[in-house]
Design a protein around this motif. Structure first.
Motif, PDB file in Angstrom:
ATOM      1  N   MET A   1     -10.296  33.068  10.345  1.00  0.00           N
ATOM      2  CA  MET A   1      -9.674  31.506  10.091  1.00  0.00           C
ATOM      3  C   MET A   1     -10.737  30.738   9.614  1.00  0.00           C
ATOM      4  O   MET A   1     -11.654  30.645  10.797  1.00  0.00           O
ATOM      5  CB  MET A   1      -8.798  31.233  10.541  1.00  0.00           C
ATOM      6  N   SER A   2     -10.231  29.544   8.970  1.00  0.00           N
ATOM      7  CA  SER A   2     -10.923  28.435   8.603  1.00  0.00           C
ATOM      8  C   SER A   2     -10.880  27.110   9.707  1.00  0.00           C
ATOM      9  O   SER A   2      -9.592  27.689   9.854  1.00  0.00           O
ATOM     10  CB  SER A   2     -11.075  28.425   6.824  1.00  0.00           C
ATOM     11  N   ILE A   3     -11.720  26.696   9.765  1.00  0.00           N
ATOM     12  CA  ILE A   3     -11.956  25.413  10.448  1.00  0.00           C
ATOM     13  C   ILE A   3     -10.237  24.491   9.868  1.00  0.00           C
ATOM     14  O   ILE A   3      -9.465  23.499  10.545  1.00  0.00           O
ATOM     15  CB  ILE A   3     -13.144  24.585  10.482  1.00  0.00           C
ATOM     16  N   VAL A   4     -10.158  24.409   8.775  1.00  0.00           N
ATOM     17  CA  VAL A   4      -9.244  23.704   8.110  1.00  0.00           C
ATOM     18  C   VAL A   4      -8.200  23.835   8.229  1.00  0.00           C
ATOM     19  O   VAL A   4      -7.335  23.268   9.116  1.00  0.00           O
ATOM     20  CB  VAL A   4      -9.537  23.728   6.504  1.00  0.00           C
ATOM     21  N   HIS A   5      -8.284  25.269   8.430  1.00  0.00           N
ATOM     22  CA  HIS A   5      -7.022  26.653   8.617  1.00  0.00           C
ATOM     23  C   HIS A   5      -5.616  26.382  10.221  1.00  0.00           C
ATOM     24  O   HIS A   5      -5.269  26.030  10.689  1.00  0.00           O
ATOM     25  CB  HIS A   5      -6.597  26.991   7.779  1.00  0.00           C
ATOM     26  N   LYS A   6      -7.009  26.329  10.898  1.00  0.00           N
ATOM     27  CA  LYS A   6      -6.954  25.769  13.088  1.00  0.00           C
ATOM     28  C   LYS A   6      -6.680  24.540  13.240  1.00  0.00           C
ATOM     29  O   LYS A   6      -5.694  24.601  13.495  1.00  0.00           O
ATOM     30  CB  LYS A   6      -8.312  26.282  13.270  1.00  0.00           C
ATOM     31  N   LYS A   7      -6.949  23.783  12.240  1.00  0.00           N
ATOM     32  CA  LYS A   7      -6.639  21.777  11.887  1.00  0.00           C
ATOM     33  C   LYS A   7      -5.149  21.824  11.914  1.00  0.00           C
ATOM     34  O   LYS A   7      -4.612  21.027  12.433  1.00  0.00           O
ATOM     35  CB  LYS A   7      -7.388  21.151  10.748  1.00  0.00           C
ATOM     36  N   ILE A   8      -5.181  22.785  10.628  1.00  0.00           N
ATOM     37  CA  ILE A   8      -3.606  22.220  10.208  1.00  0.00           C
ATOM     38  C   ILE A   8      -2.598  23.169  11.102  1.00  0.00           C
ATOM     39  O   ILE A   8      -1.666  22.042  11.245  1.00  0.00           O
ATOM     40  CB  ILE A   8      -3.497  23.280   8.486  1.00  0.00           C
ATOM     41  N   GLU A  35      -2.522  34.392   2.468  1.00  0.00           N
ATOM     42  CA  GLU A  35      -2.486  35.984   1.962  1.00  0.00           C
ATOM     43  C   GLU A  35      -3.060  36.511   0.524  1.00  0.00           C
ATOM     44  O   GLU A  35      -3.231  35.123  -0.414  1.00  0.00           O
ATOM     45  CB  GLU A  35      -1.337  36.399   2.508  1.00  0.00           C
ATOM     46  N   ARG A  36      -2.555  37.014  -0.423  1.00  0.00           N
ATOM     47  CA  ARG A  36      -2.872  37.754  -1.432  1.00  0.00           C
ATOM     48  C   ARG A  36      -1.214  37.051  -2.253  1.00  0.00           C
ATOM     49  O   ARG A  36      -2.720  36.770  -3.408  1.00  0.00           O
ATOM     50  CB  ARG A  36      -2.195  38.953  -1.385  1.00  0.00           C
ATOM     51  N   ALA A  37      -0.335  36.661  -1.554  1.00  0.00           N
ATOM     52  CA  ALA A  37       0.181  35.420  -2.477  1.00  0.00           C
ATOM     53  C   ALA A  37      -0.476  34.159  -2.532  1.00  0.00           C
ATOM     54  O   ALA A  37       0.729  32.830  -3.217  1.00  0.00           O
ATOM     55  CB  ALA A  37       1.881  36.028  -2.102  1.00  0.00           C
ATOM     56  N   GLY A  38      -1.157  33.754  -1.558  1.00  0.00           N
ATOM     57  CA  GLY A  38      -1.281  32.259  -1.498  1.00  0.00           C
ATOM     58  C   GLY A  38      -1.065  31.839  -0.032  1.00  0.00           C
ATOM     59  O   GLY A  38      -1.555  32.701   0.170  1.00  0.00           O
ATOM     60  N   ASN A  39      -1.536  30.505   0.296  1.00  0.00           N
ATOM     61  CA  ASN A  39      -2.111  29.826   1.419  1.00  0.00           C
ATOM     62  C   ASN A  39      -0.041  30.159   2.466  1.00  0.00           C
ATOM     63  O   ASN A  39       1.086  29.886   1.683  1.00  0.00           O
ATOM     64  CB  ASN A  39      -1.749  29.186   1.580  1.00  0.00           C
ATOM     65  N   VAL A  40      -0.460  30.583   3.483  1.00  0.00           N
ATOM     66  CA  VAL A  40       1.459  30.512   4.125  1.00  0.00           C
ATOM     67  C   VAL A  40       1.710  29.642   5.730  1.00  0.00           C
ATOM     68  O   VAL A  40       0.509  30.694   6.181  1.00  0.00           O
ATOM     69  CB  VAL A  40       2.259  32.073   4.396  1.00  0.00           C
ATOM     70  N   LEU A  41       2.647  28.980   5.764  1.00  0.00           N
ATOM     71  CA  LEU A  41       2.944  28.493   6.804  1.00  0.00           C
ATOM     72  C   LEU A  41       3.787  28.933   7.287  1.00  0.00           C
ATOM     73  O   LEU A  41       4.806  28.686   7.078  1.00  0.00           O
ATOM     74  CB  LEU A  41       2.761  26.886   6.716  1.00  0.00           C
ATOM     75  N   ARG A  42       3.784  29.745   9.085  1.00  0.00           N
ATOM     76  CA  ARG A  42       4.840  30.037   9.277  1.00  0.00           C
ATOM     77  C   ARG A  42       4.979  29.376  10.597  1.00  0.00           C
ATOM     78  O   ARG A  42       4.045  28.854  11.893  1.00  0.00           O
ATOM     79  CB  ARG A  42       4.517  31.765   9.507  1.00  0.00           C
TER      80      ARG A  42
END
Length: 157
Positions: A1-8, A35-42
């Motif tokens: 996981m990227s740093i940007v994703h963790k920050k979000i 994910e394959r379909a794009g970025n997902v915020l859950r």
């Protein structure tokens, strides 16, 4: 996981824990993944009698806040749901909430006769241990909460 994703994830989690305006709704988890379909915020919410209506309210609240904050660049999908009926149990509060229910537990370190897996009813919960009753063995087991690798509710039909 990227740093940007963790920050979000961290920013969304903190904001929602401190600003969610719906009584009886709490944040269970927040993840942001490519994910394959794009970025997902859950966003996974929990609470007494939390269902589809609360998921829709939280979804609208999060979308509005994210639109104002411009926190996520580009396209993304937002999914708001509950942990489900076979939800993970992660801490003392979760075990207390589901006292009397059946759960499956996997330990980090084996106990007794080299045993790591248990399935039983949550009988007692205190600060550092839980007691479960394994019906088919007619036995109670004391389990140190810090020794639990994974626990989840079992669907009881």
């Amino acid at each position: 996981m990227s740093i940007v994703h963790k920050k979000i994830e961290h920013t969304v989690r903190d904001y929602l824990k401190n600003n969610l305006p719906f009584d009886g709704v709490e944040i269970f988890d927040v993840t942001y993944r490519r994910e394959r379909a794009g970025n997902v915020l859950r966003v996974i919410i929990d609470g007494e009698n939390v269902g589809l209506e609360e998921c829709a309210k939280v979804s609208n609240f999060v979308y509005e806040w994210l639109d104002n904050e411009d926190l996520i660049e580009g396209k993304y999908s937002l999914e708001v749901s509950t942990p489900g009926i076979d939800r993970p149990l992660r801490n003392q509060k979760d075990f207390l909430r589901y006292k009397g229910k059946v759960c499956k537990i996997t330990l980090i370190n084996p106990v007794g006769e080299n045993r790591k897996n248990f399935k039983g009813k949550i009988m007692e919960v205190n600060e550092d241990k839980i007691i479960i009753y394994v019906e088919h063995e007619s036995k109670h087991f004391d389990i140190d909460i810090k020794n639990i690798k994974k626990a989840k509710l079992e669907i009881d039909f």
